[in-house]
Enzyme design. Structure first.
Site, PDB file in Angstrom:
ATOM      1  N   PHE A 281     113.367 139.348  11.444  1.00  0.00           N
ATOM      2  CA  PHE A 281     114.409 138.980  10.483  1.00  0.00           C
ATOM      3  C   PHE A 281     115.111 137.726  11.004  1.00  0.00           C
ATOM      4  CE2 PHE A 281     118.524 139.139   8.391  1.00  0.00           C
ATOM      5  CZ  PHE A 281     118.125 139.292   7.073  1.00  0.00           C
TER       6      PHE A 281
ATOM      7  N   ARG B  27     109.606 144.675  -2.516  1.00  0.00           N
ATOM      8  CA  ARG B  27     109.867 145.617  -1.431  1.00  0.00           C
ATOM      9  C   ARG B  27     110.515 146.878  -1.995  1.00  0.00           C
ATOM     10  NH1 ARG B  27     113.844 144.227   3.633  1.00  0.00           N
ATOM     11  NH2 ARG B  27     115.360 144.365   1.944  1.00  0.00           N
TER      12      ARG B  27
ATOM     13  N   ASP C 111     115.533 145.937  17.655  1.00  0.00           N
ATOM     14  CA  ASP C 111     116.381 145.888  16.466  1.00  0.00           C
ATOM     15  C   ASP C 111     115.960 147.049  15.567  1.00  0.00           C
ATOM     16  OD1 ASP C 111     117.385 145.416  13.886  1.00  0.00           O
ATOM     17  OD2 ASP C 111     117.386 143.251  14.152  1.00  0.00           O
TER      18      ASP C 111
ATOM     19  N   TYR D  34     124.562 149.562   7.226  1.00  0.00           N
ATOM     20  CA  TYR D  34     124.639 149.606   5.762  1.00  0.00           C
ATOM     21  C   TYR D  34     123.318 149.859   5.051  1.00  0.00           C
ATOM     22  CZ  TYR D  34     123.620 144.549   6.287  1.00  0.00           C
ATOM     23  OH  TYR D  34     123.085 143.338   6.622  1.00  0.00           O
ATOM     24  N   LYS D  35     122.234 150.026   5.811  1.00  0.00           N
ATOM     25  CA  LYS D  35     120.946 150.297   5.163  1.00  0.00           C
ATOM     26  C   LYS D  35     120.752 151.820   5.108  1.00  0.00           C
ATOM     27  CE  LYS D  35     119.084 145.900   6.830  1.00  0.00           C
ATOM     28  NZ  LYS D  35     118.822 145.197   5.562  1.00  0.00           N
TER      29      LYS D  35
END
Lengths: 418, 418
Positions: free
Chosen positions: B134, B377, B205, B230-231
């Protein structure tokens, strides 16, 4: 109590009532939620809850997040929230809206502006600060110099020795405009001019300035600034902080904390970092929407407020509190300057039993705070404090001292957070 | 539609209904608030709103902040909130509670762990990462090396070349366990062993791992980790991130971001920085209480959840979605590995018109997302997704493609956030 003193006290309260009646800011008090039975003189540590904020946050949570879900980034304007909040803060600190951004903690922002400053003057290696600066500023500066090595160092002076300490080795001077303990205030404009005269950069910490009185960053020629969202700006506990970069530096600074939100095109997901134009490059990670929303809502309490009137009333409240306390509690030693121009929006007194006195005072409905080693600190927030609150607070402080209400073991036991 | 296809579709839905009936996680769905008419396959970008969170946040705002004011730091336990939240996350990522802390953004935490790793191996100068990582991880690593100079550099490899790229110059390898685009998963334990074999440190990560499937940081021997709130953890937009330091390193790392909350005695307000014992030193500024509270509340949705069952159902949902989409939409190219062990909890397909297709899909009630240049996705979140949702989503995707619903100018216009 003597009849003479009783009469004097009555006069003081009558004068306060008259001041409240004439107060040009009195209509702003309903913009805040104030608990019953409390006089709150700690808005310089944590601002009070703005009225309506809770309902508006429910909307953010239930409608924006709950219903719009990930679409909120576009639909609810989350992606622009840092800029929106920055615009409101910029207006309060005398800055162009394109020079301010919001997010991360004050400490992180200290790191950002210090490293940005160093990137502008690679030939100098000393960060200068005030020994009495709020510790996190010193710790962060120290951490940065240790990380960099290569002769970088943090040097400390005091207000008295600051001017001469700015020599040709100094890259940046990091000063908090208002001393968090004493309330003493630097002359931002004069000091910035002096710092520039020595070829260094001026970084101002506005934690005890923003929202407390008018600040003129652009006019003062400041190079960088940072400040807190949860004190005079009432953004809630641990609210996001803000950061200012003078327009002339905007496209020259190299961000050390180079996250995707500071990228020129974050959603291109490219491998190489390319800083955004202007202030955008000082953003780092995904903006904290819930806490940013609370700060955004809180700042609406400043809508239409004339900060010159805030300053005027703040000085009146400070003067009144000093007069009341010195009259009633001569054992407390004033540490805040008497001269209006030399102080921020707080009044501090010293007493060897300061910690216990403050705990007793809080238990009796007047909330201020204590700062080690011996400081009782009282913040003045003119949008929601009345002159009569100040007199009542001084009366209770007098009672705490006269009746030795503080002299209890439970008030000497230090809490985790003081 | 042919009768044969109709029958096959009916069979697929019947099979999904039977799976839902037998689903051992079905009772967790009411722990989340799901909007009507939406199938949400984007919990890997922003998790949904946990049920009851809004009311509990009103209590935080109105009672803790509004009534307790600054006393909330002690009374409401705000000062311990980072540890409290860290304990809940530690349990989900296989870490000792004393090895995790929470606060700041993921990007800031990448900087913290990278600089901490460098402080442990001053003789090596290369940070190694995956070209497909990312971007913020790469940008932050790059920014740190530019800040340090002195030969520090970021080198990139790919999953195929990663093992051989770990040479004797590498101080730390920064990898995201699950690729945000393809969903491909590194074998954390094997790769960590390999990295250690070359004398380097392993930083993981977990943005697409924490809350998605069982993670075993301690058992895998990871040195550092960071992850997002937050995921899959459902902490709300821009929720605070977390950070892990292996117990063996806790008292050896030198924090580069040395703020007052990482000080051994923050309320002593001393001039000199002295890092707290253990994980506490990785804290920086004042904790963001509102957003931390939301994350704290959100994590209660994991109470009693068996993460092995989450993984099992996640794989079933992924397999089902792959089968459905390949059956219905052969023009989409699967980019996620078919082998269960090689992927996380998402399924991605490639299509040249991916952006427009995703916009049309969202307009028709199925929310996934698009990642440049051409990836559609879909995130699988077993606590609130049903097998029948997966079939329904595939049906709608099929309709979007068959009826060319995506072929509209409005769906080609890129939004600010994609």
């Amino acid at each position: 109590m003597s009849i003479a003193k009783q009469n004097q006290d009555t006069d003081m309260m009558a004068s306060a009532q008259e001041s409240d009646r004439l107060d040009p800011l009195k209509d702003y008090r309903p913009r805040f939620t104030l608990p019953e039975g409390v006089i709150y003189l700690d808005g310089n540590s944590l601002g009070v809850l703005p009225a309506g904020l809770s309902d508006r946050m429910s909307d953010v949570i239930e409608r924006q997040w709950g219903e719009r879900l990930v679409r909120g980034w576009n639909d609810a304007g989350w992606i622009d929230l840092p800029s929106q909040v920055a615009g409101k803060i910029a207006a309060l600190v005398g800055a162009g809206a394109n020079c301010v951004t919001v997010g991360d903690s004050t400490s992180i922002n200290v790191f950002k502006v210090l490293s940005a400053a160093l990137s502008l003057r690679p030939d100098r290696r000393v960060i200068l600060s005030d020994r009495n600066n709020f510790p996190t500023d010193l710790y962060v500066a120290d951490g940065l110099t240790r990380l960099l090595g290569q002769g970088y160092e943090l040097k400390l002076a005091t207000a008295d020795t600051m001017e001469e300490a700015v020599d040709e080795t100094v890259v940046a001077v990091l000063l908090t405009e208002v001393d968090y303990r004493t309330g003493e205030r630097y002359d931002m404009e004069a000091m910035t001019r002096h710092i520039h005269g020595r070829g260094a950069l001026a970084i101002w910490d506005l934690c005890h300035s923003a929202g407390a009185f008018p600040v003129h960053l652009d006019a003062a020629g400041a190079d960088f600034a940072i400040g807190c969202g949860y004190k005079y700006l009432n953004g809630g506990p641990g609210a996001p902080a803000f950061l200012y970069v003078a327009e002339r530096h905007l496209n020259d600074v190299a961000p050390a904390l180079s996250g995707w939100m500071g990228h020129d095109a974050p959603f291109a997901f490219t491998t190489d970092y390319r800083p955004a134009d202007g202030i955008g490059r000082m953003k780092v990670g995904t903006p904290p929407i819930l806490s940013l929303s609370a700060l955004n809502i809180a700042l609406d309490a400043f809508e239409g407020v004339d900060m010159a009137l805030v300053r005027q009333k703040s000085q009146e409240l400070c003067d009144r509190f000093i007069a009341e306390v010195e009259h009633r509690c001569p054992e407390l030693e004033l540490v805040t300057p008497r001269v209006r121009e030399q102080r921020g929006s707080q009044v501090s007194f010293r007493h060897p039993e300061g910690y216990a006195i403050m705990q007793a005072l809080i238990a009796n409905g007047v909330i201020g705070d204590f700062r080690a080693p011996d400081i009782l600190r009282f913040g003045m927030t003119p949008l929601y404090l009345r002159h009569t609150d100040i007199v009542a607070a001084a009366e209770i402080l007098e009672r705490v001292l006269r009746q030795k209400l503080w002299d209890r073991e439970e008030y000497r036991t230090r809490a985790k957070v003081t």
